[in-house]
Write a protein that holds these residues in place. Sequence first.
Motif, PDB file in Angstrom:
ATOM      1  N   ALA A  34       0.833  -1.212   0.000  1.00 36.68           N
ATOM      2  CA  ALA A  34       0.000   0.000   0.000  1.00 36.68           C
ATOM      3  C   ALA A  34       0.862   1.255   0.000  1.00 36.68           C
ATOM      4  O   ALA A  34       0.579   2.224  -0.715  1.00 36.68           O
ATOM      5  CB  ALA A  34      -0.934  -0.010   1.215  1.00 36.68           C
ATOM      6  N   ALA A  70      -4.148  -8.298   4.108  1.00 39.33           N
ATOM      7  CA  ALA A  70      -5.295  -7.418   3.837  1.00 39.33           C
ATOM      8  C   ALA A  70      -5.451  -6.366   4.926  1.00 39.33           C
ATOM      9  O   ALA A  70      -5.753  -5.199   4.646  1.00 39.33           O
ATOM     10  CB  ALA A  70      -6.573  -8.250   3.719  1.00 39.33           C
ATOM     11  N   ALA A 111      -5.742   3.539   4.677  1.00 36.84           N
ATOM     12  CA  ALA A 111      -6.530   4.456   5.503  1.00 36.84           C
ATOM     13  C   ALA A 111      -5.645   5.553   6.093  1.00 36.84           C
ATOM     14  O   ALA A 111      -6.023   6.735   6.114  1.00 36.84           O
ATOM     15  CB  ALA A 111      -7.214   3.680   6.626  1.00 36.84           C
ATOM     16  N   SER A 126      -5.047  -2.390   4.093  1.00 39.00           N
ATOM     17  CA  SER A 126      -6.162  -1.468   4.330  1.00 39.00           C
ATOM     18  C   SER A 126      -5.803  -0.416   5.378  1.00 39.00           C
ATOM     19  O   SER A 126      -6.217   0.739   5.276  1.00 39.00           O
ATOM     20  CB  SER A 126      -7.421  -2.237   4.743  1.00 39.00           C
TER      21      SER A 126
END
Length: 261
Positions: free
Chosen positions: A49, A247, A255, A251
């Motif tokens: 990410a 995951a 965020a 996430s």
Amino acid sequence: MGMKTIVTGLWIPFIGTALGSACVFILKKELKNSIQRALTGFAAGVMVAASIWSLIVPAIEQASDKGRFAFLPAFIGFWCGILFLLLLDHVIPHLHRTINQTEGPKSHLTRTVMLVLAVTLHNIPEGMAVGVVYAGLLSGTDMITAGGALALALGIAIQNFPEGAIISMPLYAEGKSKLKSFGLGVLSGAVEPVFGGLTVVVAGLVVPAMPYLLSFAAGAMLYVVVEELIPEMSAGEHSNIGVLSFAVGFSLMMALDVALG
């Protein structure tokens, strides 16, 4: 933005490694395989990410003046990062190979040096990633915010926590003292603020190179994820633990980047 903010941001990932290494003072035994897989999967999710939102996307946005070829600096930088880690992979065994190394003619000292050196090299692109983002912030780049830079530093600090534990706990299990095991774990993370600071200086001197540096760090980090972390998180039974943790990490970093950015 003051220099104090930059220095603090560069040291945040190192603190994550130090806290993870301190697990040797709290836990009596090595981390269970399932816990190691969960922590490794989480770390992989954070790094993927971070590579996308904190590095590659800003790199493409900074080259928007190139029109349809705006992807080119990110593309070139990304592949330079991949090839750089590929070169390191031939110079020294990577983390999963070192941890899984069976006892043979190699001494415990050799295994210890390999383990610490492998994780140290792993930490170099992470330090560069934080450094180049803070350099972009320092240069006044609109695509990088103080919140986004802090999110990247925190995300890498979170994923450094299991790395510190994965070094210090096995070393203690091999018979080293808790203090020495902790020290070697901390030492592996010391390269992050060093390379982060060097990257800030270089990027500050060569501002047009920023998209290349951002995507270079992204390529290097993604190489680490695919080469080291994914095999570790999916090894053995119940690999879904690693996938779910991936995951969660992905996430959470997503965020953080949006909320703080």
